[in-house]
Design a protein around this motif. Structure first.
Motif, PDB file in Angstrom:
ATOM      1  N   LEU A 103      39.739   5.580  59.149  1.00  0.00           N
ATOM      2  CA  LEU A 103      39.593   6.162  57.820  1.00  0.00           C
ATOM      3  C   LEU A 103      38.154   6.487  57.492  1.00  0.00           C
ATOM      4  O   LEU A 103      37.848   7.521  56.908  1.00  0.00           O
ATOM      5  CB  LEU A 103      40.112   5.167  56.789  1.00  0.00           C
ATOM      6  N   TYR A 104      37.240   5.574  57.844  1.00  0.00           N
ATOM      7  CA  TYR A 104      35.834   5.815  57.550  1.00  0.00           C
ATOM      8  C   TYR A 104      35.369   7.075  58.275  1.00  0.00           C
ATOM      9  O   TYR A 104      34.643   7.898  57.717  1.00  0.00           O
ATOM     10  CB  TYR A 104      34.994   4.613  57.983  1.00  0.00           C
ATOM     11  N   GLY A 105      35.844   7.232  59.515  1.00  0.00           N
ATOM     12  CA  GLY A 105      35.525   8.446  60.260  1.00  0.00           C
ATOM     13  C   GLY A 105      36.038   9.690  59.555  1.00  0.00           C
ATOM     14  O   GLY A 105      35.328  10.691  59.410  1.00  0.00           O
ATOM     15  N   ILE A 106      37.285   9.608  59.064  1.00  0.00           N
ATOM     16  CA  ILE A 106      37.856  10.766  58.362  1.00  0.00           C
ATOM     17  C   ILE A 106      37.041  11.072  57.116  1.00  0.00           C
ATOM     18  O   ILE A 106      36.745  12.241  56.815  1.00  0.00           O
ATOM     19  CB  ILE A 106      39.328  10.498  58.000  1.00  0.00           C
ATOM     20  N   ALA A 107      36.640  10.019  56.359  1.00  0.00           N
ATOM     21  CA  ALA A 107      35.871  10.235  55.130  1.00  0.00           C
ATOM     22  C   ALA A 107      34.555  10.945  55.443  1.00  0.00           C
ATOM     23  O   ALA A 107      34.143  11.851  54.714  1.00  0.00           O
ATOM     24  CB  ALA A 107      35.607   8.904  54.434  1.00  0.00           C
ATOM     25  N   LEU A 108      33.901  10.551  56.549  1.00  0.00           N
ATOM     26  CA  LEU A 108      32.623  11.185  56.888  1.00  0.00           C
ATOM     27  C   LEU A 108      32.838  12.630  57.342  1.00  0.00           C
ATOM     28  O   LEU A 108      32.031  13.516  57.020  1.00  0.00           O
ATOM     29  CB  LEU A 108      31.897  10.384  57.969  1.00  0.00           C
ATOM     30  N   ILE A 109      33.912  12.869  58.074  1.00  0.00           N
ATOM     31  CA  ILE A 109      34.200  14.254  58.484  1.00  0.00           C
ATOM     32  C   ILE A 109      34.504  15.105  57.255  1.00  0.00           C
ATOM     33  O   ILE A 109      34.075  16.260  57.145  1.00  0.00           O
ATOM     34  CB  ILE A 109      35.368  14.292  59.491  1.00  0.00           C
ATOM     35  N   TYR A 110      35.223  14.505  56.307  1.00  0.00           N
ATOM     36  CA  TYR A 110      35.499  15.205  55.045  1.00  0.00           C
ATOM     37  C   TYR A 110      34.194  15.531  54.326  1.00  0.00           C
ATOM     38  O   TYR A 110      34.019  16.639  53.802  1.00  0.00           O
ATOM     39  CB  TYR A 110      36.400  14.318  54.188  1.00  0.00           C
ATOM     40  N   ALA A 111      33.261  14.574  54.338  1.00  0.00           N
ATOM     41  CA  ALA A 111      31.973  14.818  53.688  1.00  0.00           C
ATOM     42  C   ALA A 111      31.223  15.950  54.376  1.00  0.00           C
ATOM     43  O   ALA A 111      30.622  16.806  53.722  1.00  0.00           O
ATOM     44  CB  ALA A 111      31.133  13.550  53.721  1.00  0.00           C
ATOM     45  N   ALA A 112      31.281  15.958  55.699  1.00  0.00           N
ATOM     46  CA  ALA A 112      30.484  16.929  56.443  1.00  0.00           C
ATOM     47  C   ALA A 112      31.057  18.336  56.329  1.00  0.00           C
ATOM     48  O   ALA A 112      30.312  19.315  56.353  1.00  0.00           O
ATOM     49  CB  ALA A 112      30.410  16.506  57.907  1.00  0.00           C
ATOM     50  N   THR A 113      32.371  18.447  56.221  1.00  0.00           N
ATOM     51  CA  THR A 113      32.975  19.773  56.287  1.00  0.00           C
ATOM     52  C   THR A 113      33.660  20.192  54.992  1.00  0.00           C
ATOM     53  O   THR A 113      34.047  21.348  54.852  1.00  0.00           O
ATOM     54  CB  THR A 113      34.028  19.832  57.415  1.00  0.00           C
ATOM     55  N   GLY A 114      33.850  19.259  54.029  1.00  0.00           N
ATOM     56  CA  GLY A 114      34.472  19.608  52.763  1.00  0.00           C
ATOM     57  C   GLY A 114      35.970  19.777  52.828  1.00  0.00           C
ATOM     58  O   GLY A 114      36.575  20.259  51.881  1.00  0.00           O
ATOM     59  N   THR A 115      36.581  19.401  53.924  1.00  0.00           N
ATOM     60  CA  THR A 115      38.030  19.558  54.043  1.00  0.00           C
ATOM     61  C   THR A 115      38.570  18.565  55.059  1.00  0.00           C
ATOM     62  O   THR A 115      37.813  17.993  55.849  1.00  0.00           O
ATOM     63  CB  THR A 115      38.394  20.989  54.472  1.00  0.00           C
ATOM     64  N   THR A 116      39.880  18.345  55.028  1.00  0.00           N
ATOM     65  CA  THR A 116      40.486  17.488  56.045  1.00  0.00           C
ATOM     66  C   THR A 116      41.417  18.283  56.960  1.00  0.00           C
ATOM     67  O   THR A 116      41.944  17.731  57.915  1.00  0.00           O
ATOM     68  CB  THR A 116      41.311  16.347  55.413  1.00  0.00           C
ATOM     69  N   SER A 117      41.616  19.564  56.652  1.00  0.00           N
ATOM     70  CA  SER A 117      42.494  20.359  57.503  1.00  0.00           C
ATOM     71  C   SER A 117      41.772  20.728  58.795  1.00  0.00           C
ATOM     72  O   SER A 117      40.644  21.224  58.763  1.00  0.00           O
ATOM     73  CB  SER A 117      42.908  21.616  56.759  1.00  0.00           C
ATOM     74  N   ARG A 150      26.210  18.060  57.064  1.00  0.00           N
ATOM     75  CA  ARG A 150      26.574  18.343  58.445  1.00  0.00           C
ATOM     76  C   ARG A 150      26.215  17.219  59.421  1.00  0.00           C
ATOM     77  O   ARG A 150      26.989  16.911  60.327  1.00  0.00           O
ATOM     78  CB  ARG A 150      25.895  19.652  58.854  1.00  0.00           C
ATOM     79  N   PRO A 151      25.029  16.543  59.257  1.00  0.00           N
ATOM     80  CA  PRO A 151      24.689  15.489  60.227  1.00  0.00           C
ATOM     81  C   PRO A 151      25.690  14.337  60.275  1.00  0.00           C
ATOM     82  O   PRO A 151      25.709  13.582  61.245  1.00  0.00           O
ATOM     83  CB  PRO A 151      23.327  14.978  59.726  1.00  0.00           C
ATOM     84  N   LEU A 152      26.529  14.199  59.251  1.00  0.00           N
ATOM     85  CA  LEU A 152      27.505  13.099  59.267  1.00  0.00           C
ATOM     86  C   LEU A 152      28.659  13.372  60.232  1.00  0.00           C
ATOM     87  O   LEU A 152      29.416  12.460  60.561  1.00  0.00           O
ATOM     88  CB  LEU A 152      28.073  12.874  57.865  1.00  0.00           C
ATOM     89  N   LEU A 153      28.796  14.624  60.686  1.00  0.00           N
ATOM     90  CA  LEU A 153      29.956  14.993  61.504  1.00  0.00           C
ATOM     91  C   LEU A 153      30.067  14.164  62.794  1.00  0.00           C
ATOM     92  O   LEU A 153      31.126  13.590  63.069  1.00  0.00           O
ATOM     93  CB  LEU A 153      29.931  16.486  61.805  1.00  0.00           C
ATOM     94  N   PRO A 154      28.969  14.061  63.594  1.00  0.00           N
ATOM     95  CA  PRO A 154      29.109  13.250  64.810  1.00  0.00           C
ATOM     96  C   PRO A 154      29.402  11.783  64.525  1.00  0.00           C
ATOM     97  O   PRO A 154      30.146  11.145  65.282  1.00  0.00           O
ATOM     98  CB  PRO A 154      27.762  13.413  65.520  1.00  0.00           C
ATOM     99  N   VAL A 155      28.821  11.238  63.434  1.00  0.00           N
ATOM    100  CA  VAL A 155      29.097   9.840  63.095  1.00  0.00           C
ATOM    101  C   VAL A 155      30.592   9.672  62.809  1.00  0.00           C
ATOM    102  O   VAL A 155      31.250   8.746  63.299  1.00  0.00           O
ATOM    103  CB  VAL A 155      28.272   9.404  61.867  1.00  0.00           C
TER     104      VAL A 155
END
Lengths: 528, 102
Positions: free
Chosen positions: A208-222, A240-245
């Motif tokens: 979930l934490y990974g999903i939240a950071l990807i959501y932060a980096a890209t603004g979407t979950t799709s 954007r830098p949060l994406l790899p994390v």
């Protein structure tokens, strides 16, 4: 306000499965013969499989638009990859139900605490000897949970949004936690469930934490929108830098669910403690669902970039090597197969680490082959497992060829396939993933894989030797005098084993329909 | 307005505390509490990111509601498992549950 439009064909398999699960829970209260429930669930799985084949359409999606028509909002996607993985999950579920139909009573019945006292008292009255209501049979709950887990897994295989992936993952995990602890008479079953639950829930946190950071980096979950947003010159992404994390944390979560080393600690305990049909089901179906989701996530979030592929390659090496080395020194056959399934997750991961068409195609082929051969191997263990036990040690199969030649021969075929001996499916699966790795310039990875196959062949062939060349642990005299229970495997268990062996042989000898379907499924993915 | 970083630090700290609870505590119930903390840390993250970056969609909100639901289901299944194990073994201490080795 607009209501989300649903495209029912895409979720037809899940509708069938969940409806059947609810019907079984109701019927469980009314019918005395629990075997009927098994047949209902088998019909439901076949119906869902038919739905997968009939309702396939590439553009079909069910958009659950959140906040307006502007969002892509596609939650599930019935594309080739999703349908292929769903079919593998459903085949595994069908075989696991058939496997359990005769033996479900071994682990689903239990006497309520305190009932012994009542029985002792009723000993004075011969009339009260009929089995009282103290013994409960929870076979209905077993089938219902298995169907719900299957629904979650097929949903995960077709999910195209991180939100759906997470919810599907939790649906099948929660059902599996209960199924692992289903045998109330065996201490190890409950312990296995507890360990599986704690580590699984811990992994969900990372996921979930990974999903939240990807959501932060890209603004979407799709996943589709993520792929679009991270293209250069797309919209501005301040985080954007949060994406790899985020991707790293997501990979840890997947690692737990797929039992990759070093996130595999729960696997041997959970697989050994769980009732054998549950082990057979979860060892193959979980992998099919989670690998399909991982293939999608890697394509959308990591775009199969080189650093991620090398991370996957490192995980693959660790997983294969540790899985095989640990499997070498097991005395319990169930635990040995548990470690060997860790090793197989490593081989599967090689295909993804290659990151090219051939590698991913090989991984999908391997997944189907693994579904048949691993499920078949656990089915043979159930055939030789005694009714009052929940584990199978090596001496149960000593000299099996003398007592049950057919069963021993079928087990030998499955062991040869797991070891990767041609012309069986296991060999071609390994061949495809290894050649994918070579094509991607990861020849060293293929070499490690081949060395590991040799290591694996040792303990698979040892099982064959024990069956054909060793003397039985009990002498013939003891067996004929009835001191030792000679267990004949029931027809349902035998049918399962035969079907699994047939699948292994057919996949190996008659390949083009499967490889063609897989090639179609993979062609829609964004691979290098 | 409170800057976004504060929320992120709060969420990361909460996540780390939860993780410490999972790794350091021996009682299964305490481990489950650690997991719940981790999930709630994620909820803070989701809502903060939605508030500060969202592209007009309610994804963060919807996701947080789903996470709460899943956490509740997980707690129900988990506590039921703990009770089942406690009845058999008279303990839910994860270090004393060692019937399987290897």
């Amino acid at each position: 306000m607009t209501f989300p439009t649903l495209n029912f064909p895409v979720i037809a398999p899940q509708i069938v499965l969940v409806a059947a699960a609810l019907i079984i829970l109701l019927a469980d209260l009314m019918v005395a013969n629990k075997r009927i429930l098994g047949w209902i669930s088998l019909i439901a799985v076949i119906g869902a499989l038919a739905a997968v084949f009939v309702c396939r359409s590439d553009s079909a999606a069910f958009p659950l638009a959140l906040g307006g028509p502007s969002g892509p909002g596609t939650m599930a996607l019935a594309d080739g990859l999703g349908l292929f993985a769903s079919a593998a999950v459903l085949i595994a579920a069908g075989l696991a139900i058939l496997l359990a139909i005769e033996r479900v009573g071994d682990f689903s019945r239990f006497e309520k605490p305190g009932s012994e006292k009542k029985q002792a008292r009723s000993g004075d009255h011969p009339i009260a000897e009929a089995p009282g209501p103290q013994v409960t049979d929870r076979a209905g709950a077993y089938y219902a949970l298995l169907l719900l887990a299957t629904a979650g897994m097929t949903a995960m295989a077709t999910a195209s949004d991180l939100m759906t992936i997470f919810i599907a993952l939790e649906i099948f995990s929660l059902a599996l936690y209960i199924l692992v602890g289903f045998n109330r008479r065996d201490l190890r079953s409950g312990e296995a469930a507890l360990k599986y639950f704690l580590l699984g829930a811990f992994a969900s946190g990372f996921f979930l934490y990974g999903i939240a950071l990807i959501y932060a980096a890209t603004g979407t979950t799709s996943l589709e929108a993520i792929l679009h947003n991270i293209q250069p010159m797309s919209i501005s992404l301040p985080f954007r830098p949060l994406l790899p994390v985020g991707m790293g944390l997501l990979l840890v979560g997947f690692g737990f669910k797929l039992a990759l080393v070093p996130f595999h600690m729960w696997t041997p305990d959970a697989y050994q403690g769980a009732p054998t049909p549950v082990t057979a089901f979860m060892s193959v179906a979980t992998k099919a669902a989670a690998f399909a989701a991982l293939i999608r996530v890697l394509a959308a979030v990591a775009s199969y970039d080189r650093p991620w592929l090398l991370a996957l390659a490192a995980l693959a090496v660790l997983t294969m090597t540790l899985g095989n080395l640990a499997a070498l020194r097991q005395t319990s056959l169930k635990r040995m197969l548990a470690y060997s399934s860790i090793a197989h997750a490593g081989y599967l991961l090689i295909g993804l680490a290659a990151g090219n068409q051939l590698g991913v195609e090989g991984a999908l082929y391997y997944l189907l082959a693994y579904t048949f051969m691993n499920l078949g191997a656990f089915a043979v263990l159930l055939a030789v497992q005694r009714r009052d036990e929940n584990d199978v040690t090596g001496d149960r199969i000593l000299g099996l060829a003398g007592r049950q030649p057919l069963l021993a021969a079928l087990m030998a075929v499955l062991m040869f396939s797991l070891a990767g001996i041609p012309p069986l499916a296991g060999f071609f699966g390994k061949l495809y993933v290894f050649s994918g790795a070579v094509e991607a310039g990861l020849a060293w990875l293929a070499i490690v894989g081949v060395l590991n196959s040799a290591l694996g062949a040792y303990y698979y062939l040892r099982v064959t030797i024990l069956m054909f060349m060793a003397e039985p642990a009990e002498s013939d005299q003891e067996i004929s005098s009835g001191k030792v229970e000679t267990l004949q495997p029931g027809w349902a268990v035998m049918t399962t084993v035969v079907l699994a062996v047939l699948g292994t042989i057919v996949l190996g000898l008659w390949q083009w329909p499967w490889t063609q379907t897989i090639a179609q499924a993979v062609s829609t993915l964004a691979l290098r | 307005m409170v800057p976004l970083t504060w929320y992120l630090v709060l969420a990361a700290a909460l996540f780390a505390i939860g993780m410490f609870g999972v790794l350091a505590r021996k009682n299964a119930v305490a481990v489950l509490m650690g997991v719940e903390l981790m999930l709630n840390a994620v909820n803070i993250n989701l809502l903060a990111f939605w508030r500060y970056t969202a592209l007009g969609e309610l994804v963060g909100h919807a996701f947080a509601v789903f996470v709460i639901t899943v956490a509740a289901a997980e707690a129900a299944v988990g506590v039921a498992l703990f009770i089942a194990v406690y009845r058999q073994r008279d303990t839910v201490n994860v270090e004393e549950l060692d019937a399987m080795k290897g």
